[in-house]
Scaffold this active site. Structure first.
Site, PDB file in Angstrom:
ATOM      1  N   LYS A  42      -7.580  -5.816  -6.185  1.00 52.12           N
ATOM      2  CA  LYS A  42      -8.603  -5.043  -5.213  1.00 52.12           C
ATOM      3  C   LYS A  42      -8.195  -4.040  -4.848  1.00 52.12           C
ATOM      4  CE  LYS A  42      -9.925  -9.619  -4.660  1.00 52.12           C
ATOM      5  NZ  LYS A  42      -9.507 -11.185  -3.685  1.00 52.12           N
ATOM      6  N   GLY A  43      -6.550  -4.008  -4.675  1.00 54.58           N
ATOM      7  CA  GLY A  43      -5.946  -3.127  -3.250  1.00 54.58           C
ATOM      8  C   GLY A  43      -6.132  -1.440  -3.382  1.00 54.58           C
ATOM      9  N   GLU A  96      -4.379   3.950  -7.998  1.00 53.00           N
ATOM     10  CA  GLU A  96      -4.062   2.884  -7.089  1.00 53.00           C
ATOM     11  C   GLU A  96      -3.146   2.547  -6.292  1.00 53.00           C
ATOM     12  OE1 GLU A  96      -2.751  -0.301  -7.117  1.00 53.00           O
ATOM     13  OE2 GLU A  96      -1.789  -0.601  -9.495  1.00 53.00           O
ATOM     14  N   ASP A 100       4.586  -0.324  -7.244  1.00 57.58           N
ATOM     15  CA  ASP A 100       5.867  -1.033  -6.906  1.00 57.58           C
ATOM     16  C   ASP A 100       7.113  -0.806  -7.842  1.00 57.58           C
ATOM     17  OD1 ASP A 100       7.751  -2.642  -5.176  1.00 57.58           O
ATOM     18  OD2 ASP A 100       5.944  -4.171  -5.122  1.00 57.58           O
ATOM     19  N   PHE A 149       6.621  -4.090   4.139  1.00 56.18           N
ATOM     20  CA  PHE A 149       5.631  -4.469   3.268  1.00 56.18           C
ATOM     21  C   PHE A 149       4.399  -4.128   3.445  1.00 56.18           C
ATOM     22  CE2 PHE A 149       4.581  -9.186   2.167  1.00 56.18           C
ATOM     23  CZ  PHE A 149       3.247  -8.879   2.199  1.00 56.18           C
ATOM     24  N   ASP A 156      -2.934  -6.014   1.078  1.00 58.83           N
ATOM     25  CA  ASP A 156      -3.075  -7.225   1.833  1.00 58.83           C
ATOM     26  C   ASP A 156      -2.043  -7.869   2.043  1.00 58.83           C
ATOM     27  OD1 ASP A 156      -2.471  -7.507  -1.460  1.00 58.83           O
ATOM     28  OD2 ASP A 156      -3.375  -9.828  -0.373  1.00 58.83           O
ATOM     29  N   ARG A 162      -7.100  -6.124   4.531  1.00 58.19           N
ATOM     30  CA  ARG A 162      -7.418  -3.956   3.931  1.00 58.19           C
ATOM     31  C   ARG A 162      -8.291  -3.826   4.601  1.00 58.19           C
ATOM     32  NH1 ARG A 162      -5.697  -6.252  -1.799  1.00 58.19           N
ATOM     33  NH2 ARG A 162      -6.470  -8.099  -2.192  1.00 58.19           N
TER      34      ARG A 162
END
Ligand code: PRP
Length: 180
Positions: A42-43, A96, A100, A149, A156, A162
């Site tokens: 979903k990001g 994207e 990561d 983070f 999220d 989000r």
């Protein structure tokens, strides 16, 4: 600023400016190619929405679902991809929110390459290069970033944050159970 956010890493203004620059770079490559931009759910949904509106050339939009984290704070190592994009002879840009370990994008890219596309490139808004495990790199990057983070702008933690309009660093006590 949201109370769970330690500090804002990329402000709305910085994000807007960088998206415009990325769109200008994409224009040079894709203006006459009618590419398919594939957002990874979903990001990527927020970045994708900004990026396509900044791109003033013909393009198509698709989304694929890939998930590796679930509700955990670290990658599970297993990447699930649901795939239904007609990529043959098309110029594909994978969009994207964050690159990561690279496991997600490597799996996706390999699946797309199996369909004989004209090209496959990757546009990642954030790129945590120091975390890379899979043999994959972004062709277009918003920001190279440290291994913090991050939440917001589509990113999220346990499905929250989000919708923050900026990218912030989450306070450790939110995701570390003992607050350490
Ligand atoms: C995140 C992010 C990327 C992936 C990157 O998705 O959106 O797709 O992890 O990690 P990797 O480079 O280590 O593979 P996530 O699995 O958290 O799903 P979401 O986009 O639905 O939040």
């Amino acid at each position: 600023m949201h109370k769970d956010v330690l500090y804002i890493a990329y402000s709305e203004d910085e994000i807007r400016r960088r998206v415009r620059e990325l769109a200008a770079a994409l224009q040079s490559e894709y203006a006459d190619k009618n590419p398919v931009f594939i957002g990874i759910l979903k990001g990527a949904f927020v970045f994708m929405a900004d990026l396509v509106r900044a791109c003033g050339f013909p393009l198509e939009v698709q989304f694929l679902k890939a998930s590796s984290y679930g509700f955990a704070a670290v990658t599970s190592g297993t990447v699930e991809v649901s795939m239904s994009v007609a990529a043959e002879n098309r110029h594909i840009l994978i969009v994207e929110d964050i690159l990561d370990t690279g496991r997600t994008l490597k799996k996706l890219r390999d699946k797309l390459l199996a369909q004989n596309p004209a090209s496959v490139k990757i546009c990642a808004f954030l790129d945590k290069t120091e975390r890379r495990e899979a043999d994959v790199s972004a062709d277009y990057t918003g920001f190279g970033c440290p291994s913090e983070f991050f939440v917001g702008y589509g990113l999220d933690y346990a499905e929250r944050y989000r919708n923050l309009p900026y990218i912030g660093v989450l306070k450790p006590e939110i995701y570390l159970p003992d607050g350490s």
